[in-house]
Scaffold this active site. Structure first.
Site, PDB file in Angstrom:
ATOM      1  CE1 TYR A 121      46.695   8.220  -7.068  1.00  0.00           C
ATOM      2  CE2 TYR A 121      48.999   8.355  -6.341  1.00  0.00           C
ATOM      3  CZ  TYR A 121      47.849   7.690  -7.066  1.00  0.00           C
ATOM      4  OH  TYR A 121      48.344   6.969  -7.713  1.00  0.00           O
ATOM      5  CE  LYS A 133      48.167  10.167 -10.226  1.00  0.00           C
ATOM      6  NZ  LYS A 133      49.662   9.688  -9.682  1.00  0.00           N
TER       7      LYS A 133
END
Length: 312
Positions: A142, A166
């Site tokens: 992420y 992400k």
């Protein structure tokens, strides 16, 4: 049994909904409500779930609570659902959490944005390599809260075990450059929800995380279909009806100067207005104040009207 890597990639090409953590009045976790929310969202067509994510109040949960929350999510969902569980902290602590998640068969490890004060791109890559070496479960880093180079993002796609990224930087140009230079088998996911879905899709994202779709999943599913079909006009219309509530999430709230402070509380209110479970929040997040609750309800009603007029 957890999903194979290729099926995780397939699930990342869709709408990833966050499973929030409902707390009771004593701020204890209501696991049965997590399960009920997950089941309802699955029935609405969602197949990708983020457990113990930022929006799940990851940093307010103990390590054992994270495992319990992830297990409640896994147990609540059919085997074709994909559950990503948040992992962060030191290499040692992250590895222990990964091993605990592996015992309950989560489908992928979402490696949380690094919260270390000082970062080095090569050190971060080594961090991901060390985590990957501790598991056969796919990793989804992420990227948020720092400004890495395109070279770093490209290298990240080539870390063994990484199947998706992400991406939550407000820089679509950097995303496009990284997609072009990175490995072809890594799925890029828009981590800034519906407002960025159109622009990031144009740069190579193949999925997105939910904002208002956490409680009105039909919006995200319709938006994903429009993007997949190249129907940019409809995609923009769907994106636009999300903006008022999403902009509300970005506000500071009362007696506060930090943007986004009411983001989780606003989504929990949306869940409740949609007939799902929101519950209380733990500090340092604050519940919505009466004026903020009234605004949330007004914006939700507007959203509901827009959905009725735009989605059959």
């Amino acid at each position: 049994m957890s999903l194979p890597a290729e099926q995780v990639r397939s699930r990342l090409r869709g709408v990833a909904v966050g499973l929030l953590t409902p707390f009771d009045d004593d701020l204890e976790i209501e696991h049965e409500k997590i399960a009920e929310n997950a089941q309802e969202l699955y029935d609405e067509g969602i197949r990708t779930f983020l457990a113990t994510a930022n929006i799940s109040e990851y940093h307010s949960l103990s390590a054992s609570e994270r495992v319990d929350v992830a297990e409640a999510s896994v147990n609540a969902l059919p085997s074709d659902a994909c559950v990503l569980a948040g992992v962060g902290g030191s290499t040692h602590n992250a590895t222990e959490l990964i091993q605990a998640y592996d015992r309950i068969d989560v489908d992928a490890m979402m490696i949380m944005p690094p919260d270390h004060t000082y970062l080095h791109e090569q050190g971060l890559l080594e961090y991901y390599r060390n985590l990957a070496s501790s598991t056969e479960t796919p990793l989804v880093p992420y990227v948020r809260g720092f400004d890495p180079s395109v070279d770093y993002l490209t290298s990240l796609t080539r870390v063994d075990g990484v199947v998706g990224i992400k991406y939550a930087l407000k820089d679509p140009v950097k995303l496009g450059a990284a997609v072009e230079a990175g490995a072809d088998d890594v799925v890029w996911v828009d981590g800034l929800a519906e407002p960025y879905a159109v622009s990031y899709w144009a740069e190579g994202a193949e999925g997105f995380s939910a904002g208002v779709s956490n409680f009105r999943p039909e919006i995200g599913l319709e938006l994903f279909d429009a993007l997949s079909e190249g129907d940019w006009e409809r995609a923009c219309e769907l994106r636009n009806i999300c903006l008022p509530y999403q902009n509300f999430r970005d506000e500071t709230g009362q007696d506060n100067a930090i943007a986004g402070a009411i983001s989780v509380s606003a989504v929990k209110k949306g869940l409740e207005l949609a007939g799902l479970h929101g519950g209380n929040v733990r500090e340092p997040i604050r519940t919505l104040q009466p004026e903020e609750e009234r605004k949330a309800k007004r914006l939700y009603n507007q959203l509901e009207d827009d959905i009725e007029s735009l989605i059959d």
